[in-house]
Design an enzyme around this catalytic site. Structure first.
Site, PDB file in Angstrom:
ATOM      1  N   ASP A 190     -14.296 -20.272  35.909  1.00 44.42           N
ATOM      2  CA  ASP A 190     -13.415 -21.167  35.149  1.00 44.42           C
ATOM      3  C   ASP A 190     -12.871 -20.428  33.938  1.00 44.42           C
ATOM      4  O   ASP A 190     -13.473 -19.469  33.451  1.00 44.42           O
ATOM      5  CB  ASP A 190     -14.148 -22.440  34.737  1.00 44.42           C
ATOM      6  CG  ASP A 190     -15.244 -22.181  33.715  1.00 44.42           C
ATOM      7  OD1 ASP A 190     -16.131 -21.374  34.015  1.00 44.42           O
ATOM      8  OD2 ASP A 190     -15.215 -22.776  32.607  1.00 44.42           O
ATOM      9  N   GLU A 249     -18.290 -23.043  32.499  1.00 49.53           N
ATOM     10  CA  GLU A 249     -18.827 -22.425  31.286  1.00 49.53           C
ATOM     11  C   GLU A 249     -17.927 -22.671  30.084  1.00 49.53           C
ATOM     12  O   GLU A 249     -18.400 -22.964  28.978  1.00 49.53           O
ATOM     13  CB  GLU A 249     -19.017 -20.919  31.508  1.00 49.53           C
ATOM     14  CG  GLU A 249     -19.860 -20.222  30.438  1.00 49.53           C
ATOM     15  CD  GLU A 249     -19.069 -19.808  29.204  1.00 49.53           C
ATOM     16  OE1 GLU A 249     -19.692 -19.584  28.145  1.00 49.53           O
ATOM     17  OE2 GLU A 249     -17.819 -19.713  29.286  1.00 49.53           O
TER      18      GLU A 249
END
Length: 454
Positions: A91, A157
């Site tokens: 991500d 994250e």
């Protein structure tokens, strides 16, 4: 240095660029309010297929409690060999102002010898670091890796929602390893091999101030009507003292950093501080970045300049981040931050605070065999000794892993360095840095296996 491994990594760099371009093309921002969830799912599938192609088995897409997916894979090593867990995340941060990018944010573009694109360094470049290291080992040594391997690549994250942390706590056997290599940091300077030994923890709060039932004409009511935006500015200004140090009562702000120092001239250049603009805070730059707390206003909800009306504002919001060094409990720090905000609201304005969670700080033990092996590997790859530095950012998963696996060594490395501009527009990675870090990791896996078997 192992010339065959160095040659193998170099021969794989064109493939690394092609793969990174494919991965960067997915706008995998783990926030469905900004980008479709399908983009994260595509990035997860791409990552899973890439590691499966390198011989990894039991490849899975794990559904984590925050609604995202983490990629898991594994491979048993030779009998008696240690197990190494390689971590990264797919991500990415939002692109911010896409008009400020010199090339499309989600299109890998080469310019002046660097590869530009959101996630090129943080953290898709680190996924390619892992992949290129494994590919080089296979090219030189065949299908047998020198260690047992586990791969975990998470999908949230950057959002800090803790999906992988909660999953690991519920399945503690999943990520157990002798050493955990966190591919989400980088070198202190380009060409200077670095392991990160210290991370600050982080907590975020969202504050809303309301003073009126609705906006009012600034001519008819301004001067007496309480302005929520002015009140918010006063509250935010109270978070720092006249020197720029954090002024939250109860937080210790005079800690010092004893390791490698960050010269002010280098920091000003790395941070692109404008001429004549002073730095904030006191103490050395390293003290301020790695040993002390910092408060940052991440965003404000208020009328934009273009289109603003002549109004006294009835409400305003801000998102505030507090980072704390090792030794400071992030949950306790959040309580102190909220208490500070409540104590500094002017005019009796209505304050609402929403807490957005905590991530613990982290300190690594750098005395074990994994650090010895990494030091040897980095010195061979870069031709200069490895240094140990701190990092002002946060990776909350590290504290979770240390709690679950207290005997495991945790080593933080990566392709990020000060000029990559992670989390900003025009993020990029230096392909040479990617090449040398992939070589370092390949050499590390071999050296660590040799050291453990000696």
């Amino acid at each position: 240095m192992s010339q065959p491994l160095a040659d193998a990594v170099r021969s794989l760099m064109d493939r690394a660029r092609t793969d990174l371009a494919e991965l960067v093309a997915f706008p995998s921002v783990a926030d469905p309010r900004q980008f479709p969830v399908e983009e994260c799912e595509k990035a997860a599938r791409w990552t899973a297929e890439a590691f499966a192609a390198e011989g990894l088995t039991n490849v899975q897409l794990l559904d984590t409690p925050d609604g995202t997916q983490s990629v898991y894979a594994e491979l048993h090593g030779p009998v008696g060999a240690p197990t190494v867990l390689l971590y990264s995340h797919y991500d990415v941060q939002p692109p911010l102002d896409e008009d400020a990018w010199l090339s499309p944010a989600f299109e890998l573009t080469e310019r002046d010898g660097r590869w530009y694109g959101r996630g090129a360094a943080d953290c898709k470049g680190n996924i390619l670091m892992h992949l290129t290291a494994l590919r080089a080992l296979r090219q030189v040594h065949g299908d047998a890796y020198p260690v047992g391997l586990k791969i975990i690549v998470e999908g949230s994250e950057e959002q800090g929602t803790g999906g992988l942390q909660r999953y690991a706590e519920a399945h503690p056997e999943l990520l157990a390893a002798d050493v955990i290599v966190i591919g989400d940091t980088g070198n202190f300077a380009p060409g200077l091999p670095t392991v990160t030994a210290s991370l600050r923890g982080m907590t975020i709060v969202e504050l809303s101030l309301t003073t009126l039932a609705g906006n009012l004409h600034s001519g008819a009511f301004g001067g007496a009507a309480p302005d929520a935006l002015q009140s918010l500015v006063k509250v935010l200004a109270s978070l720092h003292d006249e020197n720029g140090d954090v002024a939250v009562a109860g937080l210790t702000t005079d800690q010092t950093w004893d390791g490698v120092q960050y010269p002010e001239e280098q920091f000003r250049a790395d941070a692109k501080v404008l001429d004549g603009v002073a730095l904030t805070g006191t103490g050395t730059v390293a003290d301020r970045l790695w040993a002390r707390p910092s408060v940052t206003v991440l965003g404000i909800d208020a009328p934009p300049v273009i289109g603003a009306t002549s109004s006294v504002q009835a409400a305003a919001k801000a998102l505030v981040s507090l980072r704390v060094p090792p030794g400071t409990d992030s949950a306790a720090a959040q309580d102190l931050l909220v208490a500070h905000l409540e104590a500094h609201v002017p005019l009796g304005a209505r304050l609402t605070v929403e807490r957005h969670g905590n991530g613990a700080a982290f300190n690594a033990d750098t005395t074990g065999p994994a650090y010895e092996a990494m030091g040897k590997a980095m010195a061979e790859a870069f031709g200069t000794p490895m240094v140990v530095s701190g990092e002002g950012g946060s990776i909350p998963l590290c504290d979770t892993l240390r709690t679950l696996y207290p005997q495991a060594e945790i080593v933080l490395i990566g392709v990020e360095e000060p000029t990559t501009q992670i989390h900003a527009v025009n993020e990029s990675v230096d392909p040479k840095e990617l090449e040398l870090m992939a070589l370092s990791e390949a050499l590390f896996l071999r050296h660590y296996a040799e050291l453990r078997s000696a």
